[in-house]
Write an enzyme that holds these catalytic residues in place. Sequence first.
Site, short mmCIF file in Angstrom:
data_model
loop_
_atom_site.label_atom_id
_atom_site.label_comp_id
_atom_site.label_asym_id
_atom_site.label_seq_id
_atom_site.Cartn_x
_atom_site.Cartn_y
_atom_site.Cartn_z
N SER A 129 0.72 29.86 59.49
CA SER A 129 1.41 30.88 58.79
C SER A 129 2.87 30.67 59.36
O SER A 129 3.13 30.05 60.48
CB SER A 129 1.10 32.33 59.08
N LYS A 130 3.82 31.03 58.68
CA LYS A 130 5.22 30.74 59.13
C LYS A 130 5.65 31.47 60.37
O LYS A 130 6.58 31.13 61.39
CB LYS A 130 6.32 31.11 58.05
N ARG A 131 4.95 32.60 60.81
CA ARG A 131 5.27 33.25 61.96
C ARG A 131 4.39 32.87 63.19
O ARG A 131 4.64 33.24 64.25
CB ARG A 131 5.18 34.75 61.58
#
Length: 493
Positions: A254-256
Amino acid sequence: MTEEVRVRYAPSPTGFLHIGNARTAIFNYLFARHAGGKFIIRIEDTDLKRNVEGGEESQLKYLKWLGLEWDESVDVGGEYGPYRQMERLDIYKKYWQELLDKGLAYKCYCTEEELKAERETQMANKQAPHYSGKCRHLTKEQIAQYEAEGRKPTIRFRIPDDQKIEFDDIVKGHVSFNSSDVSDFVIVKQNGVPTYNFAVVVDDHLMKMTHVLRGEEHISNTPKQIMLFHAFGWEPPVFGHMTLIVNEQHKKLSKRDNSIVQFIEQYKNMGFLPEALFNFITLLGWSPKGEEEIFSREDFIKLFDAERLSKSPAMFDKSKLEWMNGQYINQLPADEYVKFTIPYLVDAKLLPAQMSPEQLKWAERVVLLYQEQLHYGAEIVQVSDMFFNKSIVNDDLTKDEEKILSGEQVNDVISSFTDELKSLTEWTAEAIAPKIKVVQKETKQRGWKLYMPIRVVATGSQHGPELPEALELLGRDLVLNRLDHYLDVQKTV
RNA sequence: AGGGCGUUGGGCAAGUGGUUAAGCCAAUGGAUUCUCAUUCCAUGAUCACGGGUUCAAUUCCCGUACGCCUUACCA
């Protein structure tokens, strides 16, 4: 006549290009090129809240950097444009009106709070979160009432009852869903913008997509989209759902997620080469027939076969990426390698931005010592540390280094070597090397016992490149200072 | 909870109804080298578990476990 293959990469500009995006783009690109078809990039910017400034440009920029090229998109045009969804609102409107007119869609006046509460109750009762269908059969009076309250409706697609939705997925094989597993989903939001599931269907049809290759997270959207295709009487494209890329905890990237560097830009900045990243990413969830691992873009285009897409998740293996990048760095011609690495030393302030020709020559030779072992550009800074640390005394010796210096022969070796060096008229590796041999004869020490003391005292470390060249590049003054200083200290002890 | 999908050595991953179950990365050991690096060699899997079908199953079927995805007015 067979239909021309047309595939697309459809990013939403909600962020920068990351590994997962890049892989989707690459596979679509390879699929198109292999088949001699068209590769299109369409921007899916219907989530107004999440769009980020510069996301679109950045994505295209790094796709280009990776070596992709596309036939139709926002920047190069094409006959099926516009290629940005927010510029296609009029088109969508016509189609959702058609659905409304046919009774295949309806207006829903539920508020977000109501829906959220509904979902939470369902979750709490361990039920599948599903829209209840509350607004399916509103009377004219109810509608009038809601409108009078000032409520703005969304438009939902009416899911047919108990219908089997099946498709043959290029990677997963035969997949089937029941329509009752999916609830009436929103196709147009309150703000009048269509949702992803609606816009994709309209666009994929209008843009004549023949295949849709995308991440596995979309597999549950597929029945929704197929039902829409059917509602319009259109032929759905062939779907292929690629496995997810997971991190070391086996979670979807995930991007985070901070456990892994995942933006292409970051890899570029760290000194990964586009060819290496392209090569590595393509092997994430796909593998060719033979035993080779290193491929050029042209190789991949020739070899690519969507049938060989893997069904199980691909784990992002950083050490393998580094190895692979190292392979590419190693193949770089000397002049390119030098141009590639020196900026990292400049950035680290170890070298000035403006160098004299002698200084540049020196820097090039230093950097070249490490070409074989370098994994990525920025690594040059750590690895070449000994050439930038000018201190005379190393008071941070490792255990092994202390042990080396505690040998009985050390003083003899150092003092003999110091004398020999002082007699040198020319400070080059070629001149220094024979002097080590002289010391060998004089002290009767050889191998490890001969080289290591010299290495530790003169370079400050037991590890490093070939000794003579290292000494040359370290410079006469520094080397002699270190040797003299060592001998001075020994005398006073 | 429903739906979907997956499970081959530490990681990736090929492959097949009967094989010595490829290859790559990593690790460890060894050889070479003054060291690191390089190069070369070596080491490792009852193919998740249980049941079935079969002369034969890692490969086919069913179940279990575990993992992941999904069930948004995100894409």
